[in-house]
Design an enzyme around this catalytic site. Structure first.
Site, PDB file in Angstrom:
ATOM      1  NE  ARG A  54      -8.141   9.922 -11.585  1.00 31.28           N
ATOM      2  CZ  ARG A  54      -7.592   9.020 -12.421  1.00 31.28           C
ATOM      3  NH1 ARG A  54      -7.748   9.137 -13.733  1.00 31.28           N
ATOM      4  NH2 ARG A  54      -6.919   8.008 -11.958  1.00 31.28           N
ATOM      5  CE  LYS A  81      -5.447   7.963 -21.082  1.00 33.11           C
ATOM      6  NZ  LYS A  81      -4.640   8.535 -20.042  1.00 33.11           N
ATOM      7  CG  ASP A 110      -7.981  10.541 -19.250  1.00 35.86           C
ATOM      8  OD1 ASP A 110      -8.335  10.080 -18.157  1.00 35.86           O
ATOM      9  OD2 ASP A 110      -6.797  10.581 -19.633  1.00 35.86           O
ATOM     10  CG  HIS A 129      -1.296   1.797 -21.822  1.00 40.98           C
ATOM     11  ND1 HIS A 129      -1.122   3.103 -22.220  1.00 40.98           N
ATOM     12  CD2 HIS A 129      -1.439   1.825 -20.475  1.00 40.98           C
ATOM     13  CE1 HIS A 129      -1.174   3.888 -21.158  1.00 40.98           C
ATOM     14  NE2 HIS A 129      -1.361   3.136 -20.092  1.00 40.98           N
ATOM     15  CB  SER A 181      -7.978   7.249 -16.909  1.00 39.48           C
ATOM     16  OG  SER A 181      -6.834   7.880 -17.417  1.00 39.48           O
TER      17      SER A 181
HETATM   18  N1  URA Z   1      -2.432   6.341 -16.598  1.00 41.48           N
HETATM   19  C1  URA Z   1      -3.521   6.899 -17.156  1.00 41.48           C
HETATM   20  O1  URA Z   1      -3.573   7.129 -18.359  1.00 41.48           O
HETATM   21  N2  URA Z   1      -4.555   7.189 -16.349  1.00 41.48           N
HETATM   22  C2  URA Z   1      -4.551   6.958 -15.035  1.00 41.48           C
HETATM   23  O2  URA Z   1      -5.535   7.243 -14.373  1.00 41.48           O
HETATM   24  C3  URA Z   1      -3.403   6.389 -14.457  1.00 41.48           C
HETATM   25  C4  URA Z   1      -2.356   6.068 -15.285  1.00 41.48           C
END
Ligand code: URA
Length: 436
Positions: free
Chosen positions: A168, A187, A161, A82, A183
């Protein structure tokens, strides 16, 4: 349970129980907790942080709001990767074949780009027919046969999320380490990979502006991973400059292909072999990073992993032929060359703004609904710290839109020509499970 008591506790820096955190997340997902209440919760976390126990519960509650994948019947080691998002970041397209070449399967969920950052799914869709909307069974089938599969993130994956992030985004609470860490990791953890490599971007265009906060975020994510018995490594990398020379969609797939065929830009090669090297060390294919990197550089030189990018794109219905015959398939109405107005060493006022320029050329979306022009983008004929003589081309803009003068002006504003070169490290710090 009631929200007034929970928010009072959080406001007064008392630790919330897992039950209280689950209640907040579930109530918000079920619409019984209102946007203004969740916003106040997020802001209380922004100010007061979360303890590791709270972060763990918050991450788990978000994961539990959606589906998780089961890869038990896919034999062998599986890796995930990621990046927190960067301009010109096509690393996954090179990382995945490199890792798969050594027998570690890459099972990944990816997203679309919005604003200045590109998304892997959009880049791959520049191969007509390619789709990230595949069933779990097909995902597993491709993992078994090719060793790489990338799915688009559906609305069933961590819906909590998605809903919390949207809030947010408009309430000034994105840049909170516990909220970002939970967050991202919620994932990542829905895919049962044996290793996870995270590329945490740091710099003016990134969420993390300094090394100290980038390290804190990295450690928070490694801690979450450890609680789930996952092996997480992090590279903290410089995002003050774009990665590689290509910014856009098809143009980035082409650069990935060139890189896998031994013709990649130095910075991109360094990032990809480091990410792949760390993954291969995590999976015990090599005992140390230096050996892994040496072997991976050989693979780029002998081009032996390149076919895996083509195979994976074709397995997901994409026509890779368009990339092999790139010049014929991705022509644009305008090709604008931006030349140097004096001699000097190149730098860019902001990597982020280059991303926005690419978006305005048609390569990105300003709103979720916008269509992408796969042939639009930027090629950096000269990049950071390279010397240019007056009149030489620094960058080429490709677009089907007609605002040529404004594109030229923006590009010229972004170019800085310096008397001296100043080298900055690309990879700023590496952290592994053992560092936490
Ligand atoms: N990427 C994400 O998936 N979540 C965040 O809070 C910030 C960057």
């Amino acid at each position: 349970m009631n929200f007034a008591n929970i928010i009072e506790k959080k406001k007064n820096k008392q630790e919330l129980t897992a039950q209280e955190i689950y209640w907040v997340v579930n109530s918000f997902v079920n619409n019984t907790l209102k946007d203004y209440q969740m916003s106040s919760f997020n802001m209380a976390v922004w100010f007061n942080g979360m303890t590791p126990t709270e972060i763990a519960a918050f991450t788990q509650a978000m994961m539990d709001s959606g589906i998780t994948y089961n890869l038990d019947d896919v034999e062998g080691l599986k890796a995930d990767k990621h990046s927190t998002g960067g301009v010109g970041d096509k690393t996954s397209l090179i990382f995945s074949p490199l890792v798969a070449k050594f027998g570690v399967k890459v099972a990944k969920l990816s997203g679309r780009g919005l604003g200045q950052t590109g998304g892997t799914i959009d880049k791959l869709e520049s191969c007509p027919g390619w789709t990230g909307e595949i069933s779990e069974d097909r995902f597993k089938e491709i993992l078994k046969t090719v060793g790489i599969s990338i799915m688009g993130q559906s609305s069933e994956v961590v819906p909590a999320d998605k809903k919390i992030y949207a809030l947010r985004d408009v309430t000034g609470t994105v840049d909170s380490i516990p909220l970002i860490a939970s967050s991202i990791m919620s994932k990542k953890l829905v895919i049962p990979a044996d290793s996870i490599i995270l590329d945490v971007k740091m710099g003016s265009g990134a969420f993390m502006k300094d090394l100290d906060s980038a390290i804190k975020l990295s450690k928070a994510m490694i801690t979450i991973g450890k609680e789930h018995k996952r092996n997480v490594s992090v590279m903290i990398t410089n995002m003050d400059k774009p990665l590689g020379r290509a910014i856009g969609n098809a143009i980035e797939v082409k650069e990935a292909w060139d890189t896998l065929n031994g013709n990649g830009p130095d910075d991109l090669v360094e990032l990809c072999v480091t990410a792949a090297g760390l993954t291969l060390v995590q999976n015990k294919v090599f005992s140390d990073l230096e050996t892994a990197k040496k072997e991976l550089l050989n693979v780029l030189k002998d081009k032996s992993a390149a076919h895996l990018l083509k195979d994976f794109i074709e397995a997901q219905n994409g026509d890779f032929g368009v990339i092999l015959d790139y010049d014929k398939n991705f022509t644009t109405k305008h090709k604008i060359e931006i030349t140097a107005q004096k001699d000097g060493y190149v730098s860019f006022a902001s990597a982020d703004q280059l991303g926005y320029l690419s978006m305005h050329l048609g390569a990105g979306r300003a709103t979720k609904e916008e269509e992408i022009d796969f042939s639009a983008g930027i090629y950096l004929n000269k990049t950071t710290n390279e010397f240019v003589k007056v009149g030489e081309v620094i960058m080429t803009l490709y677009t089907n839109r007609d605002d040529i003068e404004s594109f030229k002006q923006k590009a010229n504003e972004l170019i800085v020509l310096n008397e001296n070169s100043h080298d900055e490290d690309l990879i700023l710090k590496l952290l592994t499970n053992d560092d936490v």
